[in-house]
Scaffold this motif. Structure first.
Motif, short mmCIF file in Angstrom:
data_model
loop_
_atom_site.label_atom_id
_atom_site.label_comp_id
_atom_site.label_asym_id
_atom_site.label_seq_id
_atom_site.Cartn_x
_atom_site.Cartn_y
_atom_site.Cartn_z
N VAL A 78 6.32 -5.55 -1.26
CA VAL A 78 7.04 -6.71 -0.94
C VAL A 78 8.35 -6.86 -1.32
CG1 VAL A 78 7.19 -9.23 -1.41
CG2 VAL A 78 4.76 -8.01 -1.31
N LEU A 79 8.87 -6.40 -2.67
CA LEU A 79 10.39 -6.22 -2.86
C LEU A 79 10.88 -5.23 -2.01
CD1 LEU A 79 9.97 -6.04 -6.74
CD2 LEU A 79 10.85 -8.04 -5.27
N HIS A 80 10.37 -4.19 -1.60
CA HIS A 80 10.98 -3.05 -0.78
C HIS A 80 11.02 -3.81 0.70
CE1 HIS A 80 11.37 0.97 1.20
NE2 HIS A 80 12.16 1.04 0.35
N GLY A 81 10.53 -4.54 0.98
CA GLY A 81 10.60 -5.31 2.48
C GLY A 81 9.47 -4.97 3.32
N ASP A 82 8.64 -3.91 3.17
CA ASP A 82 7.47 -3.43 4.04
C ASP A 82 6.51 -4.45 4.12
OD1 ASP A 82 8.90 -0.74 3.95
OD2 ASP A 82 7.64 -0.50 2.08
N MET A 83 6.18 -5.54 3.27
CA MET A 83 5.12 -6.49 3.32
C MET A 83 5.61 -7.66 2.97
SD MET A 83 1.97 -4.33 1.63
CE MET A 83 0.94 -5.78 1.88
N GLY A 84 4.87 -8.82 3.27
CA GLY A 84 5.38 -10.06 2.75
C GLY A 84 4.15 -10.58 1.84
N PHE A 85 4.07 -11.59 1.46
CA PHE A 85 2.92 -12.22 0.38
C PHE A 85 1.69 -12.62 1.63
CE2 PHE A 85 4.84 -12.15 -3.48
CZ PHE A 85 3.63 -12.47 -4.26
N VAL A 86 2.22 -13.04 2.57
CA VAL A 86 1.08 -13.57 3.66
C VAL A 86 1.34 -12.95 5.10
CG1 VAL A 86 -0.06 -15.62 4.65
CG2 VAL A 86 0.87 -15.83 2.39
N GLY A 87 0.21 -12.57 5.44
CA GLY A 87 0.32 -11.96 6.81
C GLY A 87 -1.11 -11.00 7.05
N PRO A 88 -1.13 -10.36 8.21
CA PRO A 88 -2.62 -9.63 8.52
C PRO A 88 -2.48 -8.40 7.54
CG PRO A 88 -1.28 -10.08 10.58
CD PRO A 88 -0.16 -10.57 9.28
N ARG A 89 -3.55 -7.98 7.10
CA ARG A 89 -3.63 -6.93 6.20
C ARG A 89 -3.31 -5.74 7.15
NH1 ARG A 89 -2.65 -6.18 1.63
NH2 ARG A 89 -3.94 -4.69 1.25
N PRO A 90 -2.55 -4.73 6.69
CA PRO A 90 -2.15 -3.42 7.11
C PRO A 90 -3.46 -2.45 7.21
CG PRO A 90 -1.29 -3.52 5.15
CD PRO A 90 -1.72 -4.77 5.30
N GLU A 91 -3.40 -2.02 8.48
CA GLU A 91 -4.64 -0.72 8.69
C GLU A 91 -3.99 0.51 8.43
OE1 GLU A 91 -7.60 -1.30 8.34
OE2 GLU A 91 -8.16 -3.32 8.57
N ARG A 92 -4.87 1.74 8.61
CA ARG A 92 -4.25 2.80 8.42
C ARG A 92 -4.20 3.26 9.95
NH1 ARG A 92 -8.50 5.99 4.53
NH2 ARG A 92 -6.82 7.69 4.97
N PRO A 93 -2.93 4.27 10.40
CA PRO A 93 -2.91 4.73 11.62
C PRO A 93 -4.02 5.37 12.18
CG PRO A 93 -1.05 5.35 9.94
CD PRO A 93 -2.17 4.85 9.18
N GLN A 94 -4.77 5.91 11.67
CA GLN A 94 -6.13 6.47 12.26
C GLN A 94 -7.02 5.48 12.91
OE1 GLN A 94 -4.97 7.00 8.90
NE2 GLN A 94 -5.48 9.13 8.35
N PHE A 95 -7.25 4.22 12.14
CA PHE A 95 -8.03 3.37 12.66
C PHE A 95 -7.24 2.59 13.87
CE2 PHE A 95 -9.50 3.66 8.04
CZ PHE A 95 -10.45 4.50 8.47
#
Length: 467
Positions: A376-393
């Motif tokens: 979150v601090l790095h800016g890759d994510m927020g507190f709320v949003g869709p959960r990130p999935e793996r590229p393979q999936f």
């Protein structure tokens, strides 16, 4: 309001008016009584009869304001939040009117401070009463009487996905109208209606409040003139997609057509202040979360070292897909064995035997997600949003699920709408269900929705509902 018009009202509306009149009068009388006990302002009412008269006038001012704002309209179809906003405005207008006529009472005039307190009590008592009646539909104000056009596959979603009473808290389904071109495999158990009169006559005769357009084949099959006539007579017309979205908090991905997305409100945020302050908000929240959870993280690391050995890694990095499809490495406390993916990447499932003993508790209380504060601090994510999935999936899901790639239009989050509304799932069908909630979040994304999700996530953490 004349007596003849009052007599024409329904029993529920009459009861509502009388009970709320008592509440408004009671609020004023209670205020004066409290003042006599605690001497909030210097005032003493010498005539109790005059006070009762003032209470009735106070109540009438509030109820005339409520009438003007539609609060006694049996056709009012608002959420409780909407009713509360109207109630605040109603009492504010009545307070203003009361302060204007107050000097006319001469020596019996009430101090403005007491009028303000009485108005505040009115908001509390009447809103609490409205909330109670809204939830149990005591006066028939809460539920809409819904008629569905169609008996095919589109209409059957209501039958399949909204079967229970809890799913129909805000509406009752009068029936499903048989339309040309509908699939015969649609509605099976609900009431099917073969119209033998015009749609307008039928809706007026049976007190229909809302028509849901859900027929399978719309070309040349929609009774446009009848729908127009119903609309100008105050009957709401709504598309099946909007109906499902409103009642379930998800978007029916399998029913979406491009024109609906194009003309629908939402999806693109025009809140420039929100966009500008997004990282700042997430950073402040991340630092706050770290300040209260660092002891938990420290204890977690100690337990992991004790149970799995000094050389066992604590953190686990995994590539995920983020905003605009860009990959990033997510950081978590390791909750699985070191050889968890010796046979290749696979989705975690409920009661997965690859999960370690301590990993079970880390997942249950969402402790394994805490290191993502760094993301979150790095800016890759927020507190709320869709959960990130793996590229393979993700590549497979994009091919098989329509509009799946749209979830990458916002930053992924630590928690999300889908995590609150849908249980753990590891199949493609589960991913489709979660996508429906993710798209709803993307469409309605706002600070208020984010706040609601964060508050409800606390329940998941405290009661161990995480997976």
């Amino acid at each position: 309001m004349s007596s003849s018009k009052f007599s024409d009202l329904s029993t529920g509306t009459k009861s509502l008016i009388i009970i709320e009149q008592v509440l408004f009068v009671g609020s004023l009388l209670l205020t004066v009584y409290i003042n006599t006990l605690y001497n909030i302002v210097d005032f003493e009412m010498t005539s109790e009869g005059y006070l009762l008269f003032y209470g009735v006038v106070f109540a009438l001012l509030n109820q005339l304001s409520a009438l003007a704002l539609g609060l006694y309209n049996s056709k009012l179809r608002e959420s409780f939040r909407g009713i509360f906003r109207r109630m605040l405005m109603c009492v504010a207008v009545a307070f203003f009117a009361a302060t204007i006529i107050n000097p006319l009472y001469g020596a019996y005039a009430l101090p403005v401070e007491l009028l303000a307190i009485a108005s505040s009590l009115s908001v509390f008592f009447v809103s609490a009463f409205r909330y109670f009646t809204f939830k149990i539909d005591f006066f028939g104000f809460g539920k809409r009487n819904v008629l569905v056009l169609g008996t095919g596959q589109r209409a059957s979603i209501i039958e399949k996905r909204m079967r229970r009473d809890v799913d129909r808290q805000d509406f009752t389904v009068h029936g499903f109208v048989i339309m040309k071109g509908d699939s015969p495999d649609g509605i099976q158990r609900e009431t099917r209606i073969n119209l033998e009169q015009s749609l307008v006559e039928y809706t007026l005769t049976h007190g229909i409040d809302e028509i849901v357009v859900a027929n399978d084949e719309r070309r040349s099959n929609l009774p446009v003139d009848d729908l127009f006539a119903c609309k100008i007579r105050g009957i709401e017309i709504i598309d099946i997609l909007d109906f499902i979205e409103r009642e379930t908090g998800q978007i029916a991905v399998n029913l979406i057509y491009p024109s609906w997305v194009i003309y629908s409100n939402g999806f693109a945020s025009n809140n420039y202040l929100r966009n500008t302050l997004d990282w700042f908000f997430n950073a402040v929240m991340a630092l706050f979360l770290f300040s209260i959870t660092w002891p938990i993280m420290l204890i977690t690391m100690l337990f992991m070292k004790i149970t799995e050995g000094l050389h066992a890694p604590i953190f686990y990095k995994q590539e995920r897909v983020g905003l605009d499809g860009k990959p990033f490495n997510i950081i978590k406390f390791r909750s699985m064995r070191l050889d968890a993916e010796k046979d290749g990447a696979q989705m975690a499932s409920e009661n997965d035997n690859r999960i370690t003993k301590i990993g079970h508790y880390l997942r249950k209380y969402r402790i394994d997600e805490l290191p993502q504060i760094w993301n979150v601090l790095h800016g890759d994510m927020g507190f709320v949003g869709p959960r990130p999935e793996r590229p393979q999936f993700v590549q497979s899901l994009i091919k098989n699920l329509p509009y799946y790639n749209e979830r990458h239009n916002v930053k992924p989050g630590l928690t999300g709408w889908a995590q609150l509304k849908y249980p753990y799932g590891a199949t493609e069908a589960d991913s489709l269900e979660k996508l429906k909630y993710d798209l709803y979040y993307i469409k309605h994304r706002s600070f208020l929705l984010d706040l609601l999700i964060l508050i409800r996530t606390v329940e998941i953490v405290l009661f161990g509902k995480g997976r």
